[in-house]
Design an enzyme around this catalytic site. Sequence first.
Site, PDB file in Angstrom:
ATOM      1  CG  ASN A 116       0.590  -1.237  -2.842  1.00 28.64           C
ATOM      2  OD1 ASN A 116       0.564  -2.472  -2.773  1.00 28.64           O
ATOM      3  ND2 ASN A 116      -0.346  -0.459  -2.302  1.00 28.64           N
ATOM      4  CG  PHE A 120      -1.684  -9.767   0.623  1.00 30.48           C
ATOM      5  CD1 PHE A 120      -1.815  -8.415   0.889  1.00 30.48           C
ATOM      6  CD2 PHE A 120      -2.841 -10.543   0.548  1.00 30.48           C
ATOM      7  CE1 PHE A 120      -3.063  -7.837   1.063  1.00 30.48           C
ATOM      8  CE2 PHE A 120      -4.097  -9.975   0.722  1.00 30.48           C
ATOM      9  CZ  PHE A 120      -4.209  -8.621   0.972  1.00 30.48           C
ATOM     10  CB  SER A 182      -5.405  -5.912  -0.905  1.00 25.70           C
ATOM     11  OG  SER A 182      -5.030  -5.376   0.318  1.00 25.70           O
ATOM     12  CG  ASN A 184      -2.191  -4.928  -5.424  1.00 25.23           C
ATOM     13  OD1 ASN A 184      -2.490  -4.485  -6.535  1.00 25.23           O
ATOM     14  ND2 ASN A 184      -1.855  -4.152  -4.412  1.00 25.23           N
ATOM     15  CB  THR A 185      -4.945 -11.011  -3.394  1.00 23.27           C
ATOM     16  OG1 THR A 185      -3.727 -10.736  -2.704  1.00 23.27           O
ATOM     17  CG2 THR A 185      -5.238 -12.499  -3.337  1.00 23.27           C
ATOM     18  CE  LYS A 222      -6.975  -1.041   4.958  1.00 26.16           C
ATOM     19  NZ  LYS A 222      -5.553  -0.934   5.242  1.00 26.16           N
ATOM     20  CG  ASN A 251      -6.864  -1.726   1.222  1.00 24.46           C
ATOM     21  OD1 ASN A 251      -5.810  -1.336   0.724  1.00 24.46           O
ATOM     22  ND2 ASN A 251      -6.952  -2.857   1.882  1.00 24.46           N
TER      23      ASN A 251
HETATM   24  C1  LIG Z   1       2.887   0.073  -0.214  1.00 25.87           C
HETATM   25  C2  LIG Z   1       1.565  -0.176   0.449  1.00 25.87           C
HETATM   26  C3  LIG Z   1       1.271  -1.443   0.920  1.00 25.87           C
HETATM   27  C4  LIG Z   1       0.045  -1.690   1.540  1.00 25.87           C
HETATM   28  N1  LIG Z   1      -0.217  -2.930   2.032  1.00 25.87           N
HETATM   29  C5  LIG Z   1      -1.383  -3.169   2.665  1.00 25.87           C
HETATM   30  C6  LIG Z   1      -1.646  -4.438   3.224  1.00 25.87           C
HETATM   31  O1  LIG Z   1      -0.831  -5.360   3.177  1.00 25.87           O
HETATM   32  N2  LIG Z   1      -2.853  -4.614   3.844  1.00 25.87           N
HETATM   33  C7  LIG Z   1      -3.784  -3.627   3.944  1.00 25.87           C
HETATM   34  O2  LIG Z   1      -4.842  -3.839   4.534  1.00 25.87           O
HETATM   35  N3  LIG Z   1      -3.534  -2.393   3.443  1.00 25.87           N
HETATM   36  C8  LIG Z   1      -2.376  -2.152   2.804  1.00 25.87           C
HETATM   37  N4  LIG Z   1      -2.132  -0.915   2.298  1.00 25.87           N
HETATM   38  C9  LIG Z   1      -3.181   0.116   2.376  1.00 25.87           C
HETATM   39  C10 LIG Z   1      -2.992   1.056   3.563  1.00 25.87           C
HETATM   40  O3  LIG Z   1      -3.076   0.360   4.774  1.00 25.87           O
HETATM   41  C11 LIG Z   1      -4.079   2.157   3.543  1.00 25.87           C
HETATM   42  O4  LIG Z   1      -5.353   1.575   3.734  1.00 25.87           O
HETATM   43  C12 LIG Z   1      -4.089   2.929   2.245  1.00 25.87           C
HETATM   44  O5  LIG Z   1      -2.786   3.128   1.744  1.00 25.87           O
HETATM   45  C13 LIG Z   1      -4.760   4.308   2.400  1.00 25.87           C
HETATM   46  O6  LIG Z   1      -4.081   5.088   3.360  1.00 25.87           O
HETATM   47  P1  LIG Z   1      -2.961   6.204   2.976  1.00 25.87           P
HETATM   48  O7  LIG Z   1      -3.570   7.060   1.931  1.00 25.87           O
HETATM   49  O8  LIG Z   1      -2.690   6.893   4.269  1.00 25.87           O
HETATM   50  O9  LIG Z   1      -1.801   5.436   2.458  1.00 25.87           O
HETATM   51  C14 LIG Z   1      -0.905  -0.647   1.676  1.00 25.87           C
HETATM   52  C15 LIG Z   1      -0.593   0.626   1.202  1.00 25.87           C
HETATM   53  C16 LIG Z   1       0.618   0.885   0.609  1.00 25.87           C
HETATM   54  C17 LIG Z   1       0.929   2.253   0.109  1.00 25.87           C
END
Ligand SMILES: Cc1cc2nc3c(=O)[nH]c(=O)nc-3n(C[C@H](O)[C@H](O)[C@H](O)COP(=O)(O)O)c2cc1C
Length: 370
Positions: A116, A120, A182, A184-185, A222, A251
């Site tokens: 992704n 944000f 993240s 993406n910022t 985080k 993350n």
């Molecule tokens: C589509 C998407 C959007 C995400 N948006 C955020 C976010 O806004 N803030 C954040 O701290 N983590 C965000 N994450 C990261 C997740 O919270 C998590 O840390 C990461 O995906 C690893 O866990 P997973 O393998 O169970 O997905 C996002 C993940 C995905 C897939």
Amino acid sequence: MYSLFFNLIFRRMDPEKAHHLAFRWIRLAARIPVLRTFAAAVLAPRYEELRVEALGRRMHGPFGLAAGFDKNAVAIDGMAMLGFDHVEIGTVTAEPQPGNPKKRLFRLVPDRALINRMGFNNDGSAAVAARLAARNPVFRTTLGVNIGKTKVVPEDRAIADYVSSTERLAAHADYLVVNVSSPNTPGLRNLQAVDHLRPLLSAVREAADRTVTGRRVPLLVKIAPDLADEDVDAVADLAVELDLDGIIATNTTIARESLGLVSDPALVQETGGLSGAPVKERSLEVLRRLYARVGDRVTLIGVGGIATAEDAWQRILAGATLVQGYSAFIYEGPFYARAIHKGLAARLRNSPYATLADAVGAEHRKVTSR
Ligand SMILES: Cc1cc2nc3c(=O)[nH]c(=O)nc-3n(C[C@H](O)[C@H](O)[C@H](O)COP(=O)(O)O)c2cc1C
């Protein structure tokens, strides 16, 4: 059953559209009293042995929803209905922003992963705070609020941006997360360097204490799985120094080549953060490293590639008091959280540990007592 449904319906849809559709169903079900009571009875059963105290809260179980799924705090009860015992909303930024242009979410089905670059997209902290203030919770859940930097705000004004979100949101949070990880910022992850992180976390702590009286809102940070080991150690030491309540690891990752991905190379090369199964190993490694450094002084939340109860159990043994998931929910469906809690209860019963708290970090104690 869900995998059939996934393959027939969701897999053919654009991933972001599928997300919004599923999200609408969840929110709708949570608004219908008979349906939500029935759904919660099936999907969110309670296990006495999984009770856990963390971040000053008594929780029914350790498994929760990671940030990014409910960015705007519109489906907290819906997610609790699906068995997530804590729900982390956000990332919320001080100013509302649309996020990156679409397409910005990709499914790597053979890898059980997602990429992704949402960037944000959220309603901004004023709107989210108003929503939380007006909220009438149906289910008892622990609410985490994850905050990040507004994209257009330059790095040298980042602290003020986080502080203004803190002032608006801290009062509504059971715990507050400073997201500096993240991908993406632009520039955000530079804030993980302790020279930047120390003043940022101190300012957010001060703002939370100033705006919330009568309780101390737990503050967590985080971090990314892409940090070098020395930088993970540095964040761990800083957390102890600042008396931080917790660290969330991890993350999404920007790594690709080293992960042995088997999906279509064009998809694999999409810019953004990779999550799901391929990030599991490094997330676990970072968690182990953190626990070796901070022990029980800082609460650790394990996230990244947790798909099964066994994955969650390994995280607990490695030092996580709480665990979270996101990507596997897309692939596993509505029974995901239930399966994790059920499997954890079974593992705990068959283990030498009397409580979940006893199991936290047991792997590390075993290694060091050899
Ligand atoms: C589509 C998407 C959007 C995400 N948006 C955020 C976010 O806004 N803030 C954040 O701290 N983590 C965000 N994450 C990261 C997740 O919270 C998590 O840390 C990461 O995906 C690893 O866990 P997973 O393998 O169970 O997905 C996002 C993940 C995905 C897939």
